[in-house]
Structure formats: structure tokens, C-alpha cells
Design an enzyme around this catalytic site. Structure first.
Site, PDB file in Angstrom:
ATOM      1  N   ARG A  11     -13.494  14.570 -27.594  1.00 25.14           N
ATOM      2  CA  ARG A  11     -13.439  15.980 -27.229  1.00 25.14           C
ATOM      3  C   ARG A  11     -14.753  16.386 -26.570  1.00 25.14           C
ATOM      4  NH1 ARG A  11     -14.013  18.691 -31.122  1.00 25.14           N
ATOM      5  NH2 ARG A  11     -13.924  17.234 -32.874  1.00 25.14           N
ATOM      6  N   TYR A  17      -8.005  12.421 -22.852  1.00 16.11           N
ATOM      7  CA  TYR A  17      -8.278  12.150 -24.277  1.00 16.11           C
ATOM      8  C   TYR A  17      -7.462  13.090 -25.183  1.00 16.11           C
ATOM      9  CZ  TYR A  17     -10.262  12.119 -28.846  1.00 16.11           C
ATOM     10  OH  TYR A  17     -10.359  12.052 -30.211  1.00 16.11           O
ATOM     11  N   GLY A  74      -7.581  14.980 -27.988  1.00 16.52           N
ATOM     12  CA  GLY A  74      -7.930  16.349 -28.358  1.00 16.52           C
ATOM     13  C   GLY A  74      -8.012  17.291 -27.165  1.00 16.52           C
ATOM     14  N   LYS A 107      -5.192  20.321 -31.071  1.00 12.96           N
ATOM     15  CA  LYS A 107      -6.348  21.210 -31.278  1.00 12.96           C
ATOM     16  C   LYS A 107      -6.201  22.528 -30.517  1.00 12.96           C
ATOM     17  CE  LYS A 107      -8.340  18.080 -33.731  1.00 12.96           C
ATOM     18  NZ  LYS A 107      -8.451  18.259 -35.175  1.00 12.96           N
ATOM     19  N   HIS A 115      -8.252  23.492 -40.088  1.00 11.67           N
ATOM     20  CA  HIS A 115      -8.510  22.064 -39.840  1.00 11.67           C
ATOM     21  C   HIS A 115      -8.519  21.352 -41.196  1.00 11.67           C
ATOM     22  CE1 HIS A 115     -11.371  18.925 -37.809  1.00 11.67           C
ATOM     23  NE2 HIS A 115     -10.120  18.581 -37.680  1.00 11.67           N
ATOM     24  N   SER A 117     -14.252  16.565 -38.160  1.00 15.20           N
ATOM     25  CA  SER A 117     -13.619  15.393 -37.555  1.00 15.20           C
ATOM     26  C   SER A 117     -14.321  14.113 -37.999  1.00 15.20           C
ATOM     27  CB  SER A 117     -13.718  15.493 -36.032  1.00 15.20           C
ATOM     28  OG  SER A 117     -13.270  16.753 -35.623  1.00 15.20           O
ATOM     29  N   CYS A 162     -14.490  12.592 -40.832  1.00 14.43           N
ATOM     30  CA  CYS A 162     -15.148  12.598 -42.146  1.00 14.43           C
ATOM     31  C   CYS A 162     -14.176  12.153 -43.230  1.00 14.43           C
ATOM     32  CB  CYS A 162     -15.669  13.993 -42.484  1.00 14.43           C
ATOM     33  SG  CYS A 162     -17.118  14.445 -41.539  1.00 14.43           S
ATOM     34  N   GLY A 163     -13.042  11.546 -42.838  1.00 17.51           N
ATOM     35  CA  GLY A 163     -12.176  10.925 -43.839  1.00 17.51           C
ATOM     36  C   GLY A 163     -10.985  11.750 -44.299  1.00 17.51           C
ATOM     37  N   LYS A 164     -10.516  12.712 -43.491  1.00 12.49           N
ATOM     38  CA  LYS A 164      -9.324  13.477 -43.907  1.00 12.49           C
ATOM     39  C   LYS A 164      -8.111  12.556 -44.024  1.00 12.49           C
ATOM     40  CE  LYS A 164      -9.272  16.934 -40.879  1.00 12.49           C
ATOM     41  NZ  LYS A 164     -10.560  16.671 -40.228  1.00 12.49           N
ATOM     42  N   THR A 165      -7.956  11.655 -43.045  1.00 15.48           N
ATOM     43  CA  THR A 165      -6.792  10.762 -43.072  1.00 15.48           C
ATOM     44  C   THR A 165      -6.869   9.861 -44.299  1.00 15.48           C
ATOM     45  OG1 THR A 165      -6.783  10.852 -40.668  1.00 15.48           O
ATOM     46  CG2 THR A 165      -5.450   9.132 -41.679  1.00 15.48           C
ATOM     47  N   ASP A 191      -4.534  16.532 -40.832  1.00 15.23           N
ATOM     48  CA  ASP A 191      -5.522  17.133 -39.922  1.00 15.23           C
ATOM     49  C   ASP A 191      -5.418  18.654 -39.794  1.00 15.23           C
ATOM     50  OD1 ASP A 191      -7.709  16.768 -38.074  1.00 15.23           O
ATOM     51  OD2 ASP A 191      -6.321  17.147 -36.433  1.00 15.23           O
ATOM     52  N   ASN A 245     -14.663   6.137 -31.550  1.00 19.51           N
ATOM     53  CA  ASN A 245     -13.627   7.179 -31.653  1.00 19.51           C
ATOM     54  C   ASN A 245     -12.269   6.635 -31.178  1.00 19.51           C
ATOM     55  OD1 ASN A 245     -12.750   9.824 -32.305  1.00 19.51           O
ATOM     56  ND2 ASN A 245     -12.876  10.435 -30.147  1.00 19.51           N
ATOM     57  N   ARG A 249      -8.489   5.328 -31.467  1.00 25.15           N
ATOM     58  CA  ARG A 249      -7.492   6.044 -32.266  1.00 25.15           C
ATOM     59  C   ARG A 249      -6.175   5.300 -32.359  1.00 25.15           C
ATOM     60  NH1 ARG A 249      -8.884  11.490 -34.203  1.00 25.15           N
ATOM     61  NH2 ARG A 249     -10.975  11.793 -33.419  1.00 25.15           N
ATOM     62  N   ASP A 297     -11.623   5.980 -55.103  1.00 23.28           N
ATOM     63  CA  ASP A 297     -12.310   6.553 -56.264  1.00 23.28           C
ATOM     64  C   ASP A 297     -12.480   8.072 -56.159  1.00 23.28           C
ATOM     65  OD1 ASP A 297     -12.760   4.297 -58.000  1.00 23.28           O
ATOM     66  OD2 ASP A 297     -13.995   3.493 -56.386  1.00 23.28           O
ATOM     67  N   ASN A 298     -12.224   8.634 -54.981  1.00 19.09           N
ATOM     68  CA  ASN A 298     -12.271  10.092 -54.881  1.00 19.09           C
ATOM     69  C   ASN A 298     -11.212  10.747 -55.775  1.00 19.09           C
ATOM     70  OD1 ASN A 298     -14.439  10.065 -53.165  1.00 19.09           O
ATOM     71  ND2 ASN A 298     -13.175   9.997 -51.323  1.00 19.09           N
TER      72      ASN A 298
HETATM   73  C1  OXD Z   1     -10.561  15.677 -34.297  1.00 13.05           C
HETATM   74  C2  OXD Z   1      -9.228  15.039 -34.363  1.00 13.05           C
HETATM   75  O1  OXD Z   1     -11.320  15.403 -33.360  1.00 13.05           O
HETATM   76  O2  OXD Z   1      -8.529  15.282 -35.340  1.00 13.05           O
HETATM   77  O3  OXD Z   1     -10.848  16.482 -35.178  1.00 13.05           O
HETATM   78  O4  OXD Z   1      -8.837  14.314 -33.428  1.00 13.05           O
HETATM   79 MN    MN Z   2      -9.296  16.846 -36.581  1.00 11.62          MN
END
Ligand code: OXD
Ligand code: MN
Length: 580
Positions: A70, A198, A200, A207, A227, A249, A251-254, A276, A363, A365, A491-492
Site C-alpha cells: 500500500r 497491488y 490494498g 481497504k 480493521h 497490518s 502484526c498477526g491478525k490472520t 482483517d 509483503n 501474499r 500460546d496466545n
Molecule cells: C493490510 C492488509 O495491509 O490487510 O492491512 O492487506
Molecule cells: Mn489489514
């Protein structure tokens, strides 16, 4: 194919006049259409077939090497009044923005096909879902939008029924970064994006629509576009509670949304609703209910493996589009963090040489339908969404922020979200690892002034008395030698289960000036190799450092001038008083 919606028909005609395509194709979303596009892209080289035996129906796309993330500096919110976009956005006057970008669109589709993509963000029968139409000249966008949204005939029918849709115009242009703009006109429900392919910047449902335009729309309609991942946590007694969690973005949401509990904590199970984006509405029952507007995952590949995210790893073994990963000698996709395989061709398509940096772009994907996820929630497509018990905010903070703390109430939670900060990642161009304030992980995505956004968040206290509890988490604390202090990943669950128990009223907490922290004894460490001192440090606060942090949050809130709600400043003053 065409449409009975006159506004849509007229807009497609106008765009065709401006962009001069050779052909116009209305996308139906059918399998046959998808196969034809893939065949065509294999011929043009836009797609490369991956190893059919190991990765059936998987393809690799290599983007232009200058177009891999992005571009926040080229992303604009175009409102009449600059203040409405706020210091959190780049702003351009709508007339100037339209003139600038329309000049770039003139003739941009000569020799190309113009694709009309009707799509629905969210379950097609959900009152909370919203539709849009993307016009693009990129077949890569078409096949990705088919995975990421409910795309095609059903969406067009809903648009014809509802009469409302977000307009998104996209062209890859000539991919010249100097002629690249991502512009949003929230009062017109319109997006114009040129010069990038790209995700995003180009998959406009994601987004651009589901966050920037939707957040603006949500403010006037009384809901929230966030988000956030959405997940179900089922405890050993079989009770499932849902949480939504905002992290910046990459930081481990998936990973969190697909977590597999450690074997040493039996009986827990995680269900993914979304990874996301989350749209939150107060339901008829007064609870905050969440839908995932997306139908697929556009996840970061590097770091994904059987240990970090077994569910994602299994999800992407077939029917997946990879973008900017490396390949092995037998044409399997490869990225840093994979234990098996050796890269021979890098993400640019050159023979791999470690001197030129990582084999896969940081990045890079995968795009894949959510339905392939082994822990896809059976309630993920419920029209009324899932009821949310807790909201988590979090970021990458190597120092300061404890493993987890709980807000005293909703308004305090809004302050925690507003003040959150994180180290930047490769998901956007620019320096990586710099700490910046990223309110609710929405810095790149809020379509209006953050001051007004915080006020909108605070207003939910008047709409419901069943609001979720709010938490802040930090998986990324490091010690003096730069070692991560908390193992993270599966472990989270040890933190999530504490949050679950707090929601049940089953466990106590220690009050501190910044909020409620767990007692160390209440974090389940069965089978975990962690020193008691490390856990103690993760669950304590440094008052001096927090006094400085509170001052910095105050300075940040002041950047929004009179738009910052007084209530938020009072919340901060309360924290400061408690810190002494
Ligand atoms: C981001 C994405 O960049 O989800 O946040 O692709
Ligand atoms: Mn995102």
C-alpha cells in the site's frame, strides 16, 4: 449482460467514454468465467502455474517490483472541507483530485478490456452487508475480487434491489509510481485508483470500500467499520464467545484468527469468522454484532508455516493465488519461514541470490477463499453477525505495553484504542520498525478525522448497555538481548482464555493506573517454558515509562485540536492522576 440500474449503466458508459477500452465485460462470477480469465493470464504471463501435484489449482502472480505494498503517501481522502479528513489523512480538494486523476484515466484502457465487477461485502442476505461495483482493466483484480467478496450475479441483483452501491474505478495505468493515486470521495461513495495492481490499492472492495468509505458511511448510519479480525473462542465446557481484535497490518491478525490451542491446554477450540475487517452494528438484542465483510483472506505469506499457523498453511495448499513469493526448482511456492524446500527463483523472477535480499517479498501474499479454512466458523456467514464479548487492541511494542490489560469501562477502552501505537511493517511502503500512533489500527484506513471517529466510538455507550469489554494486548515484548519474552502464536490462547474468563466473571484482576492486569497465577502456563520473572515482568507496568507515554498520548490527542472529544481528554487525565 447489462443492468436495470440506470445509474450503474450510465456510470459504466461514462467510464468507457473516458478510458476508451477495446471491450467491456460484465463479470458474472461463474466458474467458466474464472477459468477463461486464468487461461488468458497464463498466456500473457500474468499468472504462472504452480506445481499441480503439490499445489492443485495454485498460481503465482509477480507484480511490478515498484508496486508491492500500500502507498499511504499517495492515498487521499477528498472531502470539501480539509478538517473533515483530519490530520490522520492526506487530503485533496475533490475538484482538484477529480481533475488530476481523470486526466490519468483518459484513454488508460485503450487496447484493454474493461471489467465491471458487481460485489457484495458481507453475507449476501445480511442487512449489515453493503454492495459496490469495481470497474477495472486488470484480470488479476477480477480473479482476486471473486475470492475476496461475493462477486457477480447475486451482488448485481442486490444492487438492483437496493439501488445503492459504492463506485470504484481502477486502472493499473502504466504502473508509473509518479502517476499513482488512490483517491476516496466519501460523500460520493466513490473511489478512484490508478497506477497500482497491488491488493490494498487495487482490490477496491477491501481497504478502500470496506474500511475508508465504510467507516465514513458507518459514522452517519450509527455503526463501525474496523480493521479487526473476528474469532470464536470455545471453552472446554463448549461455550463459545466471540472477540474482535484490531492490530496494524502484518502484526498477526490472520495467525490469531486461526489459532490452534496448545496441546497442554486441552478442550479449547478457535473458530475464524474473519481475519482483517469487521463491521460492527448494535443488534436488535442490544449486543454489538460483527460481520466479516470479506469472503477470503489476502494474507502475508512469509512466516506462515505448520508451526506458526497450521490452519492457514493447510488452507493455502490448493486453489490459491500467490503474489510475489519465490519458487522452488519443482515450481512450488516458497517464502521465508518455510522449513521445507529451497528457493531457486526469487519474487522478481530472477535466479535466487541471498545477496539480493529475501527470496519472497516480505509483503508477499496469498489470496484464498475463507471456506478452505479448517476452522472456519459455522456462524461466519450469519446474516445478523456474531455477538462480541470483547474487543482487543494491540500492536508491536518491544517495550512498555504489558502482555494484556483490561479497560475500566468503555470510555477508558476508547482511550486505549485511540492511544495505541505500533512499529511499522512491510505492508506499506516506507521505513519498517518505527513506532507510530495507530488509533484502533485504523491510521491508514479511517475515512475521516480521527477526532470525530473517537467521538463516534464514545457514542456507543449511549446506544447499548451490553457493550463488550475492551483489552490491550502485546505479544511482541523483547528483553535486553532482543529476545521475544512471550512465545506468541498458539500460546496466545493463554491470554485469550483469561479474557474469556473475565467475560464470564470467573476470575479477578489487579487494578493498576492503566487498567486491570491479570494476576500471574491466573495465566495458564501448563506446559509452557517461561521463567516466573519473565511472566512477572510481562504482567507489570513501569510507572515512569507510562507517565511519559501518557504525556505523548496527550500531545497526540492535541494534534486533532477542537475535534478531540473532551471526554477522551478527561479519560487521559484520570489515567495521569492515577499514575501520579
Ligand atoms: C493490510 C492488509 O495491509 O490487510 O492491512 O492487506
Ligand atoms: Mn489489514
Amino acid at each position: 449482460m447489462t443492468t436495470t440500474n440506470a445509474a450503474l449503466k450510465q456510470w459504466v458508459d461514462e467510464v468507457a467514454q473516458l478510458t476508451q477500452p477495446d471491450k467491456i465485460h460484465w463479470c458474472t462470477g461463474s466458474d467458466a468465467e474464472n477459468s477463461a480469465l486464468i487461461s488468458q493470464m497464463l498466456v500473457t504471463g500474468d499468472l504462472i502455474k504452480l506445481n499441480e501435484k503439490t499445489h492443485p489449482n495454485c498460481y503465482l502472480h509477480r507484480s511490478n517490483p515498484t508496486d508491492v505494498a500500500r502507498v499511504e503517501h499517495l492515498t487521499f481522502i477528498c472531502t470539501e472541507n480539509k478538517e473533515d479528513a483530519g490530520p490522520n489523512n492526506n487530503w485533496m480538494n475533490p475538484a482538484e483530485a477529480n481533475a488530476k486523476i481523470d486526466a490519468l484515466f483518459a484513454g488508460a484502457m485503450k487496447g484493454r478490456t474493461l471489467y465491471v465487477i458487481p460485489y457484495c461485502m458481507g453475507p449476501i442476505n445480511s442487512p449489515f452487508a453493503r454492495c459496490g461495483v469495481e470497474i477495472t482493466d486488470s484480470p488479476y483484480v477480477v480473479i482476486n475480487m471473486r475470492i475476496m467478496s461475493n462477486m457477480g450475479e447475486a451482488a448485481l441483483k442486490r444492487i438492483e434491489r437496493d439501488g445503492v452501491f459504492v463506485k470504484g474505478l481502477h486502472s493499473t495505468g502504466d504502473l508509473d509510481p509518479n502517476k499513482r493515486f488512490i483517491m476516496h470521495f466519501p460523500d460520493q461513495l466513490t473511489i478512484k485508483s490508478i497506477g497500482s495492481g497491488y491488493g490494498g490499492n487495487a482490490l477496491l472492495g477491501k481497504k478502500c470500500h470496506a474500511l475508508r468509505i465504510a467507516s465514513y458511511q458507518a459514522r452517519s448510519e450509527g455503526w463501525l467499520a474496523e480493521h479487526m479480525l473476528i474469532m470464536g473462542i470455545q471453552n472446554p465446557a463448549g461455550v463459545t464467545r466471540y472477540i474482535a481484535a484490531a492490530f496494524p497490518s502484518a502484526c498477526g491478525k490472520t495467525n490469531l484468527a486461526m489459532l490452534i490451542p496448545p496441546e497442554t491446554i486441552p478442550g479449547w477450540k478457535i473458530w475464524t469468522v474473519g481475519d482483517d475487517i469487521c463491521w460492527l452494528n448494535v443488534g436488535k438484542d442490544g449486543q454489538l454484532r460483527a460481520i466479516n465483510p470479506e469472503a477470503g483472506y489476502f494474507g502475508v505469506a512469509p512466516g506462515t508455516n505448520l508451526k506458526t499457523n497450521p490452519n492457514a498453511f493447510k488452507t493455502i495448499q490448493h486453489d490459491t493465488i500467490f503474489t510475489n513469493v519465490a519458487v522452488t526448482a519443482d515450481n512450488q511456492p516458497w517464502w521465508e519461514g518455510l522449513k521445507e524446500g529451497t528457493p531457486v527463483i526469487d519474487w522478481r523472477g530472477n535466479p535466487y541470490d541471498p545477496k539480493n535480499g529475501p527470496a519472497a517479498h516480505p509483503n508477499s501474499r496469498f489470496t484464498v477463499t475463507a471456506k478452505q479454512n479448517p476452522c472456519y466458523s459455522p456462524h461466519a456467514e450469519d446474516a445478523d453477525g456474531v455477538p462480541i464479548s470483547a474487543i482487543l487492541f494491540g500492536g508491536r511494542r518491544r517495550e512498555l505495553a504489558p502482555l494484556v490489560y483490561e479497560a475500566r469501562d468503555w470510555a477508558h477502552g476508547v482511550l486505549i484504542g485511540a492511544g495505541m501505537a505500533s512499529e511499522t511493517t512491510a505492508a506499506a511502503t516506507g521505513a519498517v520498525g518505527v513506532v507510530r500512533r495507530d488509533s484502533m489500527a485504523m491510521k491508514p484506513f479511517c475515512g475521516y478525522n480521527f477526532g470525530d471517529y473517537w467521538k463516534h466510538w464514545l457514542s456507543f455507550a449511549d446506544l447499548s448497555n451490553k457493550l463488550p469489554k475492551i483489552y490491550h494486548v502485546n505479544w511482541f515484548r523483547q528483553d535486553k538481548d532482543n529476545n521475544f519474552m512471550w512465545p506468541g502464536f498458539g500460546d496466545n490462547l493463554r491470554v485469550l482464555s483469561w479474557i474469556f474468563d473475565r467475560c464470564e466473571g470467573a476470575v479477578g484482576a489487579q487494578e493498576t493506573p492503566i487498567g486491570n492486569l491479570p494476576y500471574a497465577k491466573d495465566i495458564n502456563t501448563a506446559g509452557l517454558d517461561i521463567q516466573p520473572d519473565t511472566l512477572k515482568e510481562l504482567l507489570s507496568i513501569n510507572q515512569d515509562a507510562w507517565r511519559t507515554e501518557a504525556q505523548q498520548i496527550g500531545a497526540y490527542l492535541d494534534e486533532f485540536g477542537s475535534r478531540t472529544p473532551a471526554q477522551l481528554k478527561e479519560q487521559l487525565q484520570d489515567v495521569q492522576k492515577r499514575l501520579g
